[in-house]
Design a protein around this motif. Sequence first.
Motif, PDB file in Angstrom:
ATOM      1  N   ILE A 198       0.840  -1.202   0.000  1.00 17.31           N
ATOM      2  CA  ILE A 198       0.000   0.000   0.000  1.00 17.31           C
ATOM      3  C   ILE A 198       0.874   1.250   0.000  1.00 17.31           C
ATOM      4  O   ILE A 198       0.600   2.225  -0.726  1.00 17.31           O
ATOM      5  CB  ILE A 198      -0.934   0.003   1.225  1.00 17.31           C
ATOM      6  N   ALA A 199       1.937   1.258   0.809  1.00 21.55           N
ATOM      7  CA  ALA A 199       2.839   2.413   0.859  1.00 21.55           C
ATOM      8  C   ALA A 199       3.427   2.690  -0.521  1.00 21.55           C
ATOM      9  O   ALA A 199       3.520   3.853  -0.953  1.00 21.55           O
ATOM     10  CB  ALA A 199       3.949   2.166   1.880  1.00 21.55           C
ATOM     11  N   HIS A 200       3.844   1.641  -1.195  1.00 20.73           N
ATOM     12  CA  HIS A 200       4.421   1.787  -2.533  1.00 20.73           C
ATOM     13  C   HIS A 200       3.415   2.441  -3.479  1.00 20.73           C
ATOM     14  O   HIS A 200       3.728   3.438  -4.151  1.00 20.73           O
ATOM     15  CB  HIS A 200       4.815   0.397  -3.059  1.00 20.73           C
ATOM     16  N   PHE A 201       2.214   1.886  -3.528  1.00 21.65           N
ATOM     17  CA  PHE A 201       1.210   2.375  -4.471  1.00 21.65           C
ATOM     18  C   PHE A 201       0.759   3.798  -4.131  1.00 21.65           C
ATOM     19  O   PHE A 201       0.612   4.650  -5.024  1.00 21.65           O
ATOM     20  CB  PHE A 201       0.012   1.427  -4.463  1.00 21.65           C
ATOM     21  N   LEU A 205      12.380   6.964  -4.815  1.00 22.47           N
ATOM     22  CA  LEU A 205      11.975   7.206  -3.431  1.00 22.47           C
ATOM     23  C   LEU A 205      10.852   6.262  -3.019  1.00 22.47           C
ATOM     24  O   LEU A 205      10.804   5.811  -1.868  1.00 22.47           O
ATOM     25  CB  LEU A 205      11.531   8.664  -3.260  1.00 22.47           C
ATOM     26  N   THR A 206       9.952   5.947  -3.944  1.00 19.28           N
ATOM     27  CA  THR A 206       8.896   4.985  -3.655  1.00 19.28           C
ATOM     28  C   THR A 206       9.494   3.647  -3.243  1.00 19.28           C
ATOM     29  O   THR A 206       9.058   3.024  -2.260  1.00 19.28           O
ATOM     30  CB  THR A 206       8.007   4.778  -4.896  1.00 19.28           C
ATOM     31  N   ARG A 207      10.499   3.188  -3.978  1.00 18.36           N
ATOM     32  CA  ARG A 207      11.099   1.884  -3.663  1.00 18.36           C
ATOM     33  C   ARG A 207      11.926   1.940  -2.379  1.00 18.36           C
ATOM     34  O   ARG A 207      12.016   0.941  -1.659  1.00 18.36           O
ATOM     35  CB  ARG A 207      11.912   1.408  -4.875  1.00 18.36           C
ATOM     36  N   ALA A 208      12.496   3.094  -2.058  1.00 25.40           N
ATOM     37  CA  ALA A 208      13.195   3.243  -0.773  1.00 25.40           C
ATOM     38  C   ALA A 208      12.199   3.167   0.381  1.00 25.40           C
ATOM     39  O   ALA A 208      12.467   2.538   1.414  1.00 25.40           O
ATOM     40  CB  ALA A 208      13.954   4.570  -0.736  1.00 25.40           C
ATOM     41  N   ALA A 252       9.513  -0.020   4.760  1.00 25.13           N
ATOM     42  CA  ALA A 252       8.342  -0.702   5.309  1.00 25.13           C
ATOM     43  C   ALA A 252       8.617  -2.195   5.508  1.00 25.13           C
ATOM     44  O   ALA A 252       8.229  -2.786   6.525  1.00 25.13           O
ATOM     45  CB  ALA A 252       7.140  -0.498   4.394  1.00 25.13           C
ATOM     46  N   LEU A 253       9.293  -2.816   4.549  1.00 19.19           N
ATOM     47  CA  LEU A 253       9.621  -4.237   4.670  1.00 19.19           C
ATOM     48  C   LEU A 253      10.588  -4.482   5.833  1.00 19.19           C
ATOM     49  O   LEU A 253      10.426  -5.440   6.588  1.00 19.19           O
ATOM     50  CB  LEU A 253      10.227  -4.747   3.360  1.00 19.19           C
ATOM     51  N   ALA A 254      11.586  -3.608   5.975  1.00 23.16           N
ATOM     52  CA  ALA A 254      12.547  -3.745   7.079  1.00 23.16           C
ATOM     53  C   ALA A 254      11.847  -3.574   8.429  1.00 23.16           C
ATOM     54  O   ALA A 254      12.140  -4.283   9.393  1.00 23.16           O
ATOM     55  CB  ALA A 254      13.670  -2.721   6.931  1.00 23.16           C
ATOM     56  N   GLN A 255      10.911  -2.631   8.508  1.00 21.13           N
ATOM     57  CA  GLN A 255      10.168  -2.429   9.750  1.00 21.13           C
ATOM     58  C   GLN A 255       9.323  -3.654  10.081  1.00 21.13           C
ATOM     59  O   GLN A 255       9.225  -4.053  11.247  1.00 21.13           O
ATOM     60  CB  GLN A 255       9.272  -1.195   9.622  1.00 21.13           C
TER      61      GLN A 255
END
Length: 381
Positions: free
Chosen positions: A208-211, A226-229, A234-237
């Motif tokens: 969702i964050a990406h989109f 920046l979207t992919r960063a 989010a994945l690391a969290q």
Amino acid sequence: MSEESPSSDHFYIWQQTDWPEFSWSAEALAGALRACQQAQGRLLGMVDAAALDDQARSELDALLQTIVTSSAIEGERLNVESVRSSLARRLGVAGEPKHPATARSEGLAELTLDATRNVDAPLDLPRLLHWHELLFPEQESILPTSVRVGSVRGHEPMQVVSGRIDRPTVHFEAPPRDGLDAELDAFLTWFNTSRDDTRMDPLLRAGIAHFWFVTLHPFDDGNGRLTRAITDRALAQGENQAIRFYAMSSSILDDRKGYYHILETSQKGGLDVTAWLEWFLRTLLASLRQALGHIDRVLAKARFWQEHRSQSLLPEQLKAINRLLDGGERAFDDGITASKYQVVAKVSKATATRHLADLVAKGLLEQLPGGGSKTRYKVAY
């Protein structure tokens, strides 16, 4: 694709009355979500078994792949050696070849590590603007003067287009500048609070964050990177694991056409983003499986050398065996021959034959069926 002006008459997702109240089918996503969670768990378990030195180098490889492929999605080719040097210095990985760092490689290394390691710090506007500055170091910038570095875009309509300059194809138009500050604030507030929402699966949160962020398209340029960063953050969290061992950008690059297609269709659709999340999870699974293969080779290599730690080998033999153990080289898919050994070890044909016979006698290699000048050998696991 490029980012331009003027406006279009398309009806976009951000024009929906209930934007950004996204919805999705939990039932449709259950299988893909479970597969990702299982792969993620296996990967973290395998990482715990790896030696510290192996972990550091695996993280370096994954972060380098993340940076290089994220830029490649946008059609940019980086100086890989410079980026690797900048990362190695920051990660404290010894023994890496030193190449001159550039403002570009330093900025990308700093951005990526801040995004994936400093995960407990809030993602606020100052941090986001700083990341944007890191993408475009002033002394190396070849951007047109219309790009506002370290600042949200201006009032010109923002479109994603492709094709001829005189007859461009409009794929998407972002929300107008009026109201963008409030839109961005709503996204950042959600990102920082949703981490503690037990009803939100961490992997779906990343999707969702990406989109959401790429749909806002808040900058003149650099929105995709920046979207992919933000996605990696989010994945690391969600993993509670600051060390990165997979590069989702690499799998996105592998399906770049599909990536742009699913974004375009989803951004022109309703608030049900099930199709986007299906694509996101499928692509994430591909990157996790790629990382599992890499870590498996790392662990196999460590076990192999532990078993043969008492063997005395020549530097040329060590080099050749390590190339075979590292895998991923099509040239060695069918084993190594004397002629290939010559190239790797930089020795004569007679020496290559002698070295290979010695490695077979010591139990490190085994001869495959066949013979003659094309005799092949593989690692004796």
